[in-house]
Write a protein that holds these residues in place. Structure first.
Motif, PDB file in Angstrom:
ATOM      1  N   GLY A 249     -40.618  57.105  24.265  1.00 38.97           N
ATOM      2  CA  GLY A 249     -40.942  55.979  23.400  1.00 38.97           C
ATOM      3  C   GLY A 249     -40.923  54.627  24.083  1.00 38.97           C
ATOM      4  O   GLY A 249     -40.808  53.598  23.422  1.00 38.97           O
ATOM      5  N   LYS A 250     -41.046  54.603  25.418  1.00 31.02           N
ATOM      6  CA  LYS A 250     -41.119  53.344  26.151  1.00 31.02           C
ATOM      7  C   LYS A 250     -42.583  52.916  26.281  1.00 31.02           C
ATOM      8  O   LYS A 250     -43.505  53.710  26.105  1.00 31.02           O
ATOM      9  CB  LYS A 250     -40.486  53.500  27.534  1.00 31.02           C
ATOM     10  N   TYR A 251     -42.775  51.653  26.614  1.00 23.36           N
ATOM     11  CA  TYR A 251     -44.130  51.109  26.733  1.00 23.36           C
ATOM     12  C   TYR A 251     -44.415  50.656  28.154  1.00 23.36           C
ATOM     13  O   TYR A 251     -43.539  50.154  28.859  1.00 23.36           O
ATOM     14  CB  TYR A 251     -44.306  49.914  25.785  1.00 23.36           C
ATOM     15  N   SER A 252     -45.666  50.830  28.551  1.00 28.88           N
ATOM     16  CA  SER A 252     -46.097  50.358  29.855  1.00 28.88           C
ATOM     17  C   SER A 252     -47.556  49.940  29.753  1.00 28.88           C
ATOM     18  O   SER A 252     -48.121  49.884  28.659  1.00 28.88           O
ATOM     19  CB  SER A 252     -45.901  51.440  30.916  1.00 28.88           C
ATOM     20  N   VAL A 253     -48.164  49.680  30.909  1.00 28.70           N
ATOM     21  CA  VAL A 253     -49.554  49.247  30.928  1.00 28.70           C
ATOM     22  C   VAL A 253     -50.425  50.364  31.490  1.00 28.70           C
ATOM     23  O   VAL A 253     -50.068  51.014  32.472  1.00 28.70           O
ATOM     24  CB  VAL A 253     -49.725  47.957  31.762  1.00 28.70           C
TER      25      VAL A 253
ATOM     26  N   PHE B 152     -65.149  56.113  37.578  1.00 32.28           N
ATOM     27  CA  PHE B 152     -64.196  55.637  36.573  1.00 32.28           C
ATOM     28  C   PHE B 152     -62.810  56.170  36.917  1.00 32.28           C
ATOM     29  O   PHE B 152     -62.657  57.339  37.294  1.00 32.28           O
ATOM     30  CB  PHE B 152     -64.601  56.129  35.178  1.00 32.28           C
ATOM     31  N   GLY B 153     -61.808  55.304  36.781  1.00 30.43           N
ATOM     32  CA  GLY B 153     -60.425  55.728  37.008  1.00 30.43           C
ATOM     33  C   GLY B 153     -59.497  55.125  35.970  1.00 30.43           C
ATOM     34  O   GLY B 153     -59.694  53.989  35.533  1.00 30.43           O
ATOM     35  N   ARG B 154     -58.475  55.902  35.584  1.00 29.97           N
ATOM     36  CA  ARG B 154     -57.503  55.436  34.589  1.00 29.97           C
ATOM     37  C   ARG B 154     -56.111  55.887  35.001  1.00 29.97           C
ATOM     38  O   ARG B 154     -55.917  57.017  35.442  1.00 29.97           O
ATOM     39  CB  ARG B 154     -57.844  55.994  33.214  1.00 29.97           C
ATOM     40  N   PHE B 155     -55.140  54.987  34.855  1.00 33.56           N
ATOM     41  CA  PHE B 155     -53.752  55.361  35.155  1.00 33.56           C
ATOM     42  C   PHE B 155     -52.799  54.517  34.326  1.00 33.56           C
ATOM     43  O   PHE B 155     -52.952  53.297  34.228  1.00 33.56           O
ATOM     44  CB  PHE B 155     -53.443  55.166  36.642  1.00 33.56           C
ATOM     45  N   ALA B 156     -51.803  55.200  33.733  1.00 28.02           N
ATOM     46  CA  ALA B 156     -50.728  54.518  33.003  1.00 28.02           C
ATOM     47  C   ALA B 156     -49.480  54.557  33.866  1.00 28.02           C
ATOM     48  O   ALA B 156     -48.999  55.635  34.233  1.00 28.02           O
ATOM     49  CB  ALA B 156     -50.468  55.210  31.659  1.00 28.02           C
ATOM     50  N   ALA B 157     -48.959  53.389  34.204  1.00 26.30           N
ATOM     51  CA  ALA B 157     -47.825  53.318  35.121  1.00 26.30           C
ATOM     52  C   ALA B 157     -46.552  53.812  34.455  1.00 26.30           C
ATOM     53  O   ALA B 157     -46.263  53.472  33.301  1.00 26.30           O
ATOM     54  CB  ALA B 157     -47.623  51.886  35.595  1.00 26.30           C
ATOM     55  N   PRO B 158     -45.752  54.607  35.171  1.00 23.98           N
ATOM     56  CA  PRO B 158     -44.429  54.975  34.664  1.00 23.98           C
ATOM     57  C   PRO B 158     -43.474  53.790  34.792  1.00 23.98           C
ATOM     58  O   PRO B 158     -43.817  52.773  35.400  1.00 23.98           O
ATOM     59  CB  PRO B 158     -44.019  56.116  35.595  1.00 23.98           C
ATOM     60  N   ILE B 159     -42.292  53.926  34.238  1.00 23.16           N
ATOM     61  CA  ILE B 159     -41.252  52.901  34.418  1.00 23.16           C
ATOM     62  C   ILE B 159     -39.920  53.591  34.627  1.00 23.16           C
ATOM     63  O   ILE B 159     -39.710  54.732  34.225  1.00 23.16           O
ATOM     64  CB  ILE B 159     -41.152  51.924  33.219  1.00 23.16           C
ATOM     65  N   GLU B 160     -39.020  52.880  35.274  1.00 22.27           N
ATOM     66  CA  GLU B 160     -37.637  53.314  35.352  1.00 22.27           C
ATOM     67  C   GLU B 160     -36.876  52.727  34.162  1.00 22.27           C
ATOM     68  O   GLU B 160     -37.436  51.989  33.362  1.00 22.27           O
ATOM     69  CB  GLU B 160     -37.012  52.834  36.661  1.00 22.27           C
ATOM     70  N   GLU B 161     -35.598  53.070  34.025  1.00 19.72           N
ATOM     71  CA  GLU B 161     -34.816  52.553  32.908  1.00 19.72           C
ATOM     72  C   GLU B 161     -34.738  51.033  33.008  1.00 19.72           C
ATOM     73  O   GLU B 161     -34.296  50.481  34.005  1.00 19.72           O
ATOM     74  CB  GLU B 161     -33.420  53.165  32.912  1.00 19.72           C
ATOM     75  N   ASN B 162     -35.184  50.366  31.963  1.00 15.90           N
ATOM     76  CA  ASN B 162     -35.195  48.911  31.943  1.00 15.90           C
ATOM     77  C   ASN B 162     -35.172  48.459  30.486  1.00 15.90           C
ATOM     78  O   ASN B 162     -36.205  48.453  29.823  1.00 15.90           O
ATOM     79  CB  ASN B 162     -36.441  48.370  32.655  1.00 15.90           C
ATOM     80  N   PRO B 163     -34.010  48.090  29.972  1.00 15.47           N
ATOM     81  CA  PRO B 163     -33.922  47.745  28.551  1.00 15.47           C
ATOM     82  C   PRO B 163     -34.723  46.518  28.148  1.00 15.47           C
ATOM     83  O   PRO B 163     -34.942  46.279  26.975  1.00 15.47           O
ATOM     84  CB  PRO B 163     -32.414  47.505  28.345  1.00 15.47           C
ATOM     85  N   THR B 164     -35.176  45.725  29.132  1.00 13.70           N
ATOM     86  CA  THR B 164     -35.939  44.517  28.781  1.00 13.70           C
ATOM     87  C   THR B 164     -37.425  44.813  28.626  1.00 13.70           C
ATOM     88  O   THR B 164     -38.183  43.953  28.208  1.00 13.70           O
ATOM     89  CB  THR B 164     -35.766  43.427  29.860  1.00 13.70           C
ATOM     90  N   LEU B 165     -37.843  46.038  28.994  1.00 10.11           N
ATOM     91  CA  LEU B 165     -39.270  46.331  28.975  1.00 10.11           C
ATOM     92  C   LEU B 165     -39.685  46.798  27.581  1.00 10.11           C
ATOM     93  O   LEU B 165     -39.857  47.973  27.314  1.00 10.11           O
ATOM     94  CB  LEU B 165     -39.617  47.396  30.014  1.00 10.11           C
ATOM     95  N   HIS B 166     -39.816  45.853  26.678  1.00 10.67           N
ATOM     96  CA  HIS B 166     -40.251  46.147  25.316  1.00 10.67           C
ATOM     97  C   HIS B 166     -41.773  46.019  25.247  1.00 10.67           C
ATOM     98  O   HIS B 166     -42.444  45.724  26.238  1.00 10.67           O
ATOM     99  CB  HIS B 166     -39.578  45.190  24.328  1.00 10.67           C
ATOM    100  N   ILE B 167     -42.334  46.204  24.077  1.00 11.93           N
ATOM    101  CA  ILE B 167     -43.784  46.165  23.941  1.00 11.93           C
ATOM    102  C   ILE B 167     -44.339  44.784  24.303  1.00 11.93           C
ATOM    103  O   ILE B 167     -45.458  44.664  24.798  1.00 11.93           O
ATOM    104  CB  ILE B 167     -44.214  46.581  22.516  1.00 11.93           C
TER     105      ILE B 167
END
Length: 341
Positions: free
Chosen positions: A17-21, A31-46
């Protein structure tokens, strides 16, 4: 030429349930598409994800229009120039990675070849061994290691059977279960452990010696790593903690390094670190981040960069299935890398 014509960002929802770009790169013939993963970061809200989308749409995208997508190093270098800091703190490492991988996927698409072939070339045929994170307790994360597997699914079978055979999640019970399952399957089934709290050196050495452990990710000072390297044989000692906290890249301290692409920034940065590790005779292991999308690029990147192993969560079925598809695509040309410590 495969000229970049448009770059589009959007908010992506990741596992947990985390958000990224997520980034789309549209070229004249790919054509290319990629959604970046994230590490634990409580400030990374929507709100942060939406800010990253704005960076892509308003700043990065317009700057990249007109580039040839095959110029990966030039584009990755330009992302650092656009950012203007020494740690990608302006546009964010997740944004840089999303753009970088999407560019590579667009270029591979324009050439009608798989991403692993685009990254690694014609002779990229050695599949990485999957190391599956499958359980945890308060002391360790547990990984399944099958070093002589014949098929990708062997490690999935091993996880399933170990969980069935173990009546609790402890190092001792999982160790006994893995030895039993190895005999049943006729494979070399071992455990990996990732320390979640510091322990004394003698205690850690005893745990590795007394249990069926082939891979350990220690947490502690340099002395612990030195003792593990000296006191174990055929065991992978992962130096992620030392590299992340003290920037130590040295075979004297560890013989393996799990690398999460999100901690680097761009594909070029990832390529350079993998090669630096190999130069030190350290085994590079590509690793999932804490929060990932269902994107299937990671196995392709591991194969293309010739990483002998890849760490995945055993619920990451889309990436495990993609490894299977790649194996099928390679056919008789493909082989699983011998994974020895």
């Amino acid at each position: 030429m495969s000229v970049i014509q448009n770059v589009v960002g959007r908010v992506a929802v990741l596992r947990g349930g985390k958000y990224s770009v997520e980034v789309d790169v549209i070229t004249s013939d790919g054509f290319g598409r990629f959604a970046a993963p994230i590490e634990e970061n409580p400030t990374l809200h929507i709100a942060e994800a939406r800010r990253a989308v704005s960076e892509v749409d308003e700043i990065i995208g317009p700057e990249l229009i007109g580039f040839d997508s095959v110029e990966q190093e030039l584009i990755d270098s330009y992302l650092w120039e656009i950012d203007g800091t020494d740690d990608l703190s302006h546009i964010g490492a997740n944004t840089a990675l999303a753009v970088s991988v999407a560019v590579a996927k667009a270029s591979a698409n324009s050439k009608a070849i798989p991403l692993y072939s685009y990254i690694g070339g014609t002779f990229t045929t050695e599949l990485p061994v999957p190391i599956l994170r499958f359980a945890s307790d308060e002391s360790f994360d547990y990984y399944m290691v099958v070093r002589d597997l014949l098929e990708i699914t062997d490690v999935v079978d091993a996880v399933s059977k170990v969980l069935e055979a173990a009546d609790s999640i402890t190092l001792e019970t999982l160790s006994k279960a893995s030895e039993k399952v190895g005999d049943e399957l006729g494979l070399e089934v071992s455990l990996g452990i990732g320390m979640k709290m510091p322990m004394g050196t003698e205690e850690v050495l005893a745990l590795v010696e007394d249990n069926n452990v082939a891979y350990i990710k220690p947490l502690g000072e340099e002395e612990l790593f030195l003792e593990l390297i000296a006191g174990t044989h055929g065991v992978f000692v992962d130096g992620e903690y030392l590299f992340r906290t003290k920037n130590i890249l040295d075979r004297r301290y560890y013989n393996a390094l799990s690398i999460k692409p999100i901690n680097l920034g761009t594909l070029t940065d990832l390529y350079n670190l993998v090669n630096d590790a190999k130069a030190e005779r350290i085994t590079p292991i590509l690793s999932e981040s804490t929060y990932e999308s269902a994107d299937e690029a990671l196995p392709h990147i591991a194969l293309g960069l010739k990483c002998p192993a890849i760490i995945l969560d055993w619920t990451s079925i889309e990436k495990i299935n993609e490894l299977n598809r790649i194996a099928e695509d390679l056919g008789e040309r493909g082989r699983i890398i011998t994974f020895e410590g």
